[in-house]
Structure formats: structure tokens, C-alpha cells
Motif scaffolding. Structure first.
Motif, PDB file in Angstrom:
ATOM      1  N   LYS A   1       0.782  -1.301  -0.136  1.00 19.98           N
ATOM      2  CA  LYS A   1      -0.013   0.217   0.105  1.00 19.98           C
ATOM      3  C   LYS A   1       0.959   1.321  -0.112  1.00 19.98           C
ATOM      4  N   ALA A   2       1.989   1.250   1.029  1.00 20.35           N
ATOM      5  CA  ALA A   2       2.703   2.201   0.999  1.00 20.35           C
ATOM      6  C   ALA A   2       3.565   2.752  -0.473  1.00 20.35           C
ATOM      7  N   MET A   3       3.786   1.466  -1.131  1.00 17.41           N
ATOM      8  CA  MET A   3       4.586   1.572  -2.400  1.00 17.41           C
ATOM      9  C   MET A   3       3.527   2.299  -3.529  1.00 17.41           C
TER      10      MET A   3
ATOM     11  N   ILE B   1      15.751   1.681 -23.237  1.00 15.85           N
ATOM     12  CA  ILE B   1      15.446   2.368 -21.801  1.00 15.85           C
ATOM     13  C   ILE B   1      14.768   1.509 -20.883  1.00 15.85           C
ATOM     14  N   SER B   2      15.315   1.218 -19.687  1.00 11.04           N
ATOM     15  CA  SER B   2      14.578   0.109 -18.807  1.00 11.04           C
ATOM     16  C   SER B   2      14.569   0.992 -17.414  1.00 11.04           C
ATOM     17  N   THR B   3      13.951   0.184 -16.506  1.00  5.69           N
ATOM     18  CA  THR B   3      13.833   0.789 -15.191  1.00  5.69           C
ATOM     19  C   THR B   3      15.041   0.205 -14.361  1.00  5.69           C
ATOM     20  N   ASP B   4      15.364   1.049 -13.366  1.00  2.43           N
ATOM     21  CA  ASP B   4      16.187   0.494 -12.198  1.00  2.43           C
ATOM     22  C   ASP B   4      15.986  -0.517 -11.310  1.00  2.43           C
ATOM     23  N   ARG B   5      14.617  -0.368 -11.031  1.00  2.00           N
ATOM     24  CA  ARG B   5      14.023  -1.267 -10.065  1.00  2.00           C
ATOM     25  C   ARG B   5      12.829  -1.903 -10.590  1.00  2.00           C
ATOM     26  N   GLY B   6      12.793  -3.066  -9.815  1.00  2.00           N
ATOM     27  CA  GLY B   6      11.338  -3.992 -10.175  1.00  2.00           C
ATOM     28  C   GLY B   6      10.249  -3.666  -9.634  1.00  2.00           C
TER      29      GLY B   6
ATOM     30  N   MET C   1       6.231   4.429 -12.760  1.00  2.00           N
ATOM     31  CA  MET C   1       5.608   4.681 -11.711  1.00  2.00           C
ATOM     32  C   MET C   1       4.114   4.032 -11.607  1.00  2.00           C
ATOM     33  N   ALA C   2       3.489   4.328 -12.948  1.00  4.03           N
ATOM     34  CA  ALA C   2       1.952   4.085 -13.006  1.00  4.03           C
ATOM     35  C   ALA C   2       1.864   2.530 -13.259  1.00  4.03           C
ATOM     36  N   ALA C   3       3.096   1.884 -13.785  1.00  5.86           N
ATOM     37  CA  ALA C   3       2.857   0.303 -13.881  1.00  5.86           C
ATOM     38  C   ALA C   3       3.202  -0.372 -12.567  1.00  5.86           C
ATOM     39  N   ARG C   4       3.938   0.403 -11.664  1.00  5.94           N
ATOM     40  CA  ARG C   4       4.024   0.148 -10.321  1.00  5.94           C
ATOM     41  C   ARG C   4       2.912   0.252  -9.461  1.00  5.94           C
ATOM     42  N   MET C   5       2.230   1.517  -9.557  1.00  3.02           N
ATOM     43  CA  MET C   5       1.061   1.721  -8.969  1.00  3.02           C
ATOM     44  C   MET C   5       0.003   0.738  -9.094  1.00  3.02           C
ATOM     45  N   VAL C   6      -0.229   0.317 -10.324  1.00  2.00           N
ATOM     46  CA  VAL C   6      -1.135  -0.736 -10.535  1.00  2.00           C
ATOM     47  C   VAL C   6      -0.845  -2.080 -10.141  1.00  2.00           C
TER      48      VAL C   6
END
Lengths: 142, 286
Positions: free
Chosen positions: B22-24, B81-86, B239-244
Motif C-alpha cells: 500500500k505504501a509503495m 530504456i529500462s527501469t532500475d528497480r523491479g 511509476m504508473a505500472a508500479r502503482m497498478v
């Protein structure tokens, strides 16, 4: 003919817009020497070096912007400053390129590189957590 | 009451996981908004630069810049271009899939493929594939800066100028909306001809020092600004993908907690019933 005495100025950088408005005079550090641009200046395209861009508004105010370099375009009724946010120099760029290359080479060469290490650390943490859980379950059973 | 304690600890552990997800989710939401703002801020620069380059090509200076000339593609470079975190759902996997598809496409045409990887997830993935990686930059964080990208972009530009690669593409996640992020391929070099039809007025500039130097500087910055735009858009997508992803993780955790609670209640009830029947049985025996 108030319009003829001002010129539209836009100062933009890749990371955001810095200024947009009318001006009576613009000063910029061109690569060949400092420039002063008054309204109805001839179309001009030049590169900028690091320095200060000064915009004089019709109200008599002066706005100063630091640019790391960039490009300046003068159209008949418009001045556009494409500002760099980073300080640019040929050898600096060269060094940055070399660094990027080295990072790729190191990552390819070093099979036990920091990414593997991070992965190993993550696995270690997971294993430790599992051990802890097993221990706790054992305590509950006994 | 055997078994109930295990269920209780399980519930507690799922609850703490839910707290984290939830925090993430909330962090990703606010970061996404800021990344979207930066995306918008970066647009006028690229737009104005396109206009200038359009004017320049229209004014037709005698100097033809190699960045504008098409050549036979014998080798292509791809900026990934990729992300640094999973923990960002299928975002990286989709980007990599698109890259591999593009690589196959060019390899079938007999072209060699080399990569420039931005983001540590991409590096970890493509390193295993054994594709030559010319440059890498990782750890850009949530606010990529153009100065961190200059080096790796320059490697590709230099390789292009030297004739080692004949075409450069960029693959990144395009931020369509909060729910959809699409991997897109964009051609960086040679620079796609700028549409000059929209320009009503035509004029030639005074060049200082000369057209070549200015075009050099402009085109380099143009490509850099495109990569920057790609990187910022990728952060927004991440961020959007992580949010979902985190939202569905939190929801799943909620369901799991509900189910476990039910099992726990049943076990507790069963234990009480058993105890009661034992007491009743004991009383009857007496």
C-alpha cells in the motif's frame, strides 16, 4: 507601434521552460562573443557558450538566466534560447562517453559484478528469512 | 488450540506485506504525477528544436549533415530504456520483448545489432543474452538528468559518425495513461525529416560561426533531448505500472486476509465446539 519595440523571448531547456515573454532587449553569450539583440534583428542562428542570458522587459526589469551553453535562434519577431542544463565541453562529453563505455564493458566482463552481488544478497536475505520462519514454526510445534 | 496460532501469524505477515504494498502504491502515485509534469516540461524544448532544424533544412545550406543522410543499414544500434528497480508489473518484460522482436527483425535482414542500455534491469537482462552492449548508464533515479545521459548517447552518435552503425533506434515505454504503457520504437538516427509544411514563413539565417558547427551542435542536442524525453516518459510509465501492480497486490493481500480470517474463525469455532462436547460428554459420564 508598441509591438515593434518588443520581441517575444522564449528560453527553454530540455528539463523545463525558463522564461517566456516580451522583451525590449536580449543579451546572450554567443560562441563568437557577446550579443545584444534588439527587436527586428536579422534572423540569426548561433551557438552559445556558458554564461548569462539577460532579458530586459518592457517594464524595465532585468531577468538573468545562467545557461551552460546551447543555441540561440533569432526569427524576425522572436528569440528562442535553447539552453543546456549541463555544462558542456568537448573533453567533458568525451569523458562521459568513456565512462558509459567502461560501465558496459565492466558489466559484461565481470560475471560477479555488482548486479550479481545484489542478486546474491537478495537471495541470501530470502534464505535467511525462510530459516527464521522454519525456526519459528519449530518453536510453535514443540 | 493447535493450528490457530499459525494462522494468526500468517495473517499478521500478510498484513505487514499489505502495508508495504500500500505504501509503495501511494509513493508511486505521487512520483508518477511529478514524472508526468516533467514529461510536459520537456516537450517545448524538443518542439522548438524541431522547428529550428526544420527551418535549417528548409533554408537548404550547402552542408548535408551525416545525421540527416540515409545509408544502407548494415548494423543497427538500439537504445534500450529500462527501469532500475523491479516490482513494476510487466513493464520491463514488455520492453525487452519489443527489443528482441526488433533485433530479430534486423538480424534476419543480415544487420548486426548492438545495444546501449539505460537502467540496471535492462543491463542484467541483455548481458545474459550475449548481445554486444556499447554503453550503459544505470541509477538515474526518479529524476533523470540530461547530463547523465550525454555520455551513453555520445557513444552511439560516435559509432554512427564512424560508420560502425548505420541506424539508431530507441525503445522505451510510452505513457499512454495510468492503466496502459506501451513499448514504442523510435528512430533516432538518421533524424527523420522534419515536416516543414507547417512553416508559413521562410528565411535564411545568418550563421555564426557557420552552418556546419551549428547543425552539429543542434542535432546532437536534439537526439539527446529525445533520449531524455524517452527516459522521463519511462519513469512515468514505471511509476504508473508500479502503482497498478501494487494496487492489485494490496487487493490480493486483502482477499487473502479475508480467507485466512475465515479459516481461523472456523478453526476457533471447531475447537470451542470440541471442548464443549468434551465437557458435556464428561458430565454425562458422571
Amino acid at each position: 507601434m508598441a509591438e515593434a519595440h518588443t520581441i517575444q523571448v522564449d528560453i527553454v531547456s530540455a528539463e523545463g521552460e525558463l522564461f517566456s515573454g516580451a522583451a525590449t532587449m536580449v543579451f546572450a553569450p554567443a560562441s563568437q562573443g557577446d550579443l545584444g539583440i534588439a527587436p527586428r534583428h536579422a534572423p540569426l542562428l548561433t551557438l552559445l557558450k556558458a554564461g548569462e542570458v539577460t532579458v530586459q522587459t518592457p517594464e524595465g526589469e532585468r531577468h538573468h538566466f545562467f545557461v551552460g551553453g546551447g543555441a540561440l535562434e533569432v526569427q524576425p519577431n522572436k528569440v528562442t534560447v535553447l539552453a543546456d542544463t549541463a555544462i558542456r565541453a568537448k573533453d567533458l562529453d568525451e569523458a562521459a562517453a568513456l565512462e558509459a563505455k567502461q560501465r558496459a564493458e565492466e558489466a559484461l566482463k565481470d560475471k560477479s559484478g555488482h548486479i550479481d552481488q545484489a542478486q546474491a544478497l537478495a537471495e541470501l536475505a530470502r534464505a535467511a528469512a525462510q530459516l527464521k520462519l522454519i525456526e519459528r514454526l519449530r518453536k510453535i510445534r514443540s | 488450540m493447535p493450528g490457530t496460532k499459525e494462522i494468526r501469524t500468517k495473517i499478521a505477515s500478510v498484513k505487514s506485506t499489505q502495508k508495504i504494498t500500500k505504501a509503495m502504491q501511494m509513493v508511486a502515485t505521487s512520483k508518477m504525477r511529478r514524472a508526468q509534469d516533467r514529461m510536459k516540461l520537456a516537450r517545448p524544448y524538443a518542439q522548438k528544436m524541431r522547428n529550428v532544424i526544420g527551418h535549417l533544412t528548409e533554408a537548404n545550406p550547402d552542408y548535408r549533415h551525416p545525421f540527416l543522410l540515409e545509408r544502407e543499414p548494415k548494423a543497427v544500434g538500439i537504445v534500450v530504456i529500462s527501469t532500475d528497480r523491479g516490482l513494476a508489473g510487466g513493464l520491463n518484460a514488455n520492453i525487452f520483448k519489443r527489443v528482441i522482436f526488433l533485433m530479430r527483425e534486423w538480424q534476419q535482414k543480415g544487420a548486426q545489432v548492438s545495444l546501449c542500455v539505460i537502467g540496471s534491469k535492462g543491463l542484467a537482462f541483455f548481458r545474459r543474452l550475449g548481445v554486444p552492449i556499447l554503453a550503459n548508464v544505470s541509477g538515474l533515479g526518479d529524476r533523470p538528468h540530461i547530463k547523465d545521459l550525454i555520455g551513453s548517447v555520445k557513444v552511439m552518435l560516435d559509432a554512427y559518425t564512424e560508420g560502425k552503425i548505420d541506424r539508431v533506434f530507441m525503445v522505451n515505454a510510452k505513457f499512454v495513461n495510468t492503466m496502459t504503457q506501451q513499448p514504442v520504437v523510435e528512430q533516432l538516427l538518421p533524424v527523420q525529416p522534419v515536416d516543414t509544411e507547417g512553416l508559413q514563413e521562410h528565411w535564411d539565417y545568418i550563421y555564426e560561426p557557420d552552418a556546419k558547427d551549428i547543425l552539429d551542435g543542434l542535432l546532437m542536442r536534439y537526439v539527446e533531448s529525445q533520449v531524455y524525453q524517452g527516459a522521463v516518459e519511462n519513469v512515468a510509465s514505471e511509476m504508473a505500472a508500479r502503482m497498478v501492480a501494487m494496487k492489485s497486490a494490496s487487493d490480493n493481500a486483502g482477499n487473502l486476509i479475508g480467507e485466512l480470517q475465515l479459516i481461523y474463525n472456523k478453526a476457533r469455532q471447531a475447537a470451542i465446539t470440541k471442548e464443549l462436547s468434551e465437557i458435556v460428554g464428561g458430565a454425562a459420564a458422571v
